[in-house]
Design a protein around this motif. Structure first.
Motif, PDB file in Angstrom:
ATOM      1  N   ASP A  18       0.813  -1.223   0.000  1.00  0.00           N
ATOM      2  CA  ASP A  18       0.000   0.000   0.000  1.00  0.00           C
ATOM      3  C   ASP A  18       0.845   1.270   0.000  1.00  0.00           C
ATOM      4  OD1 ASP A  18       0.864  -0.145   2.626  1.00  0.00           O
ATOM      5  OD2 ASP A  18      -1.137  -0.101   3.504  1.00  0.00           O
ATOM      6  N   ASN A  50      -0.581   2.578  -5.950  1.00  0.00           N
ATOM      7  CA  ASN A  50       0.160   1.659  -5.083  1.00  0.00           C
ATOM      8  C   ASN A  50      -0.001   0.240  -5.613  1.00  0.00           C
ATOM      9  OD1 ASN A  50      -2.394   0.697  -4.112  1.00  0.00           O
ATOM     10  ND2 ASN A  50      -2.455   2.399  -2.671  1.00  0.00           N
ATOM     11  N   VAL A  52      -1.523  -2.284  -4.207  1.00  0.00           N
ATOM     12  CA  VAL A  52      -2.867  -2.815  -3.970  1.00  0.00           C
ATOM     13  C   VAL A  52      -3.778  -2.481  -5.154  1.00  0.00           C
ATOM     14  CG1 VAL A  52      -4.886  -2.719  -2.448  1.00  0.00           C
ATOM     15  CG2 VAL A  52      -2.587  -2.758  -1.472  1.00  0.00           C
TER      16      VAL A  52
END
Length: 94
Positions: A18, A50, A52
Motif C-alpha cells: 500500500d 500503489n 494494492v
C-alpha cells in the motif's frame, strides 16, 4: 486463442503493497493486443497509486521486495530502488 503473459514491475516507497509507486516498467507479451495499463492522468504518472491498486485490477503478485538491511554506514546511500514488486497477468489473445 493463445495465452500470453504481461509483466509489471512496481518500485514502491516502502516494503508494503500500500506504499506509493515511485517507478514502474511494463513488459507486454501480447504485442499490444492485450489489455494495457490504465491511462495516466499526466505524462510520467504511474499506472497505479500503489501495489494494492494493481492487485484490484487483476494483477497477480509473483515476487515481493526482499528486505535486506543496509550495510553499516550505508543507511543513507541512494543507489537503486529497493522495494521492487513483480506482478503478472495472463491474457488470451487471438
Amino acid at each position: 486463442m493463445t495465452t500470453r503473459q504481461q509483466v509489471l514491475y512496481l518500485w514502491l516507497d516502502g516494503s508494503s503493497l500500500d506504499e506509493k509507486v515511485v517507478g514502474w516498467a511494463f513488459h507486454d507479451g501480447t504485442d499490444g493486443v492485450g489489455p494495457q495499463l490504465p491511462d495516466a492522468a499526466a505524462p510520467g504518472k504511474p499506472p497505479y497509486a500503489n501495489g494494492v491498486g494493481a492487485l484490484r485490477d487483476g494483477w497477480m503478485l509473483l515476487q515481493s521486495a526482499q528486505l535486506v538491511p543496509p550495510a553499516p554506514g550505508q543507511e543513507h546511500v541512494n543507489s537503486y530502488l529497493e522495494y521492487e514488486f513483480v506482478l503478472e497477468r495472463r491474457v488470451t489473445v487471438p
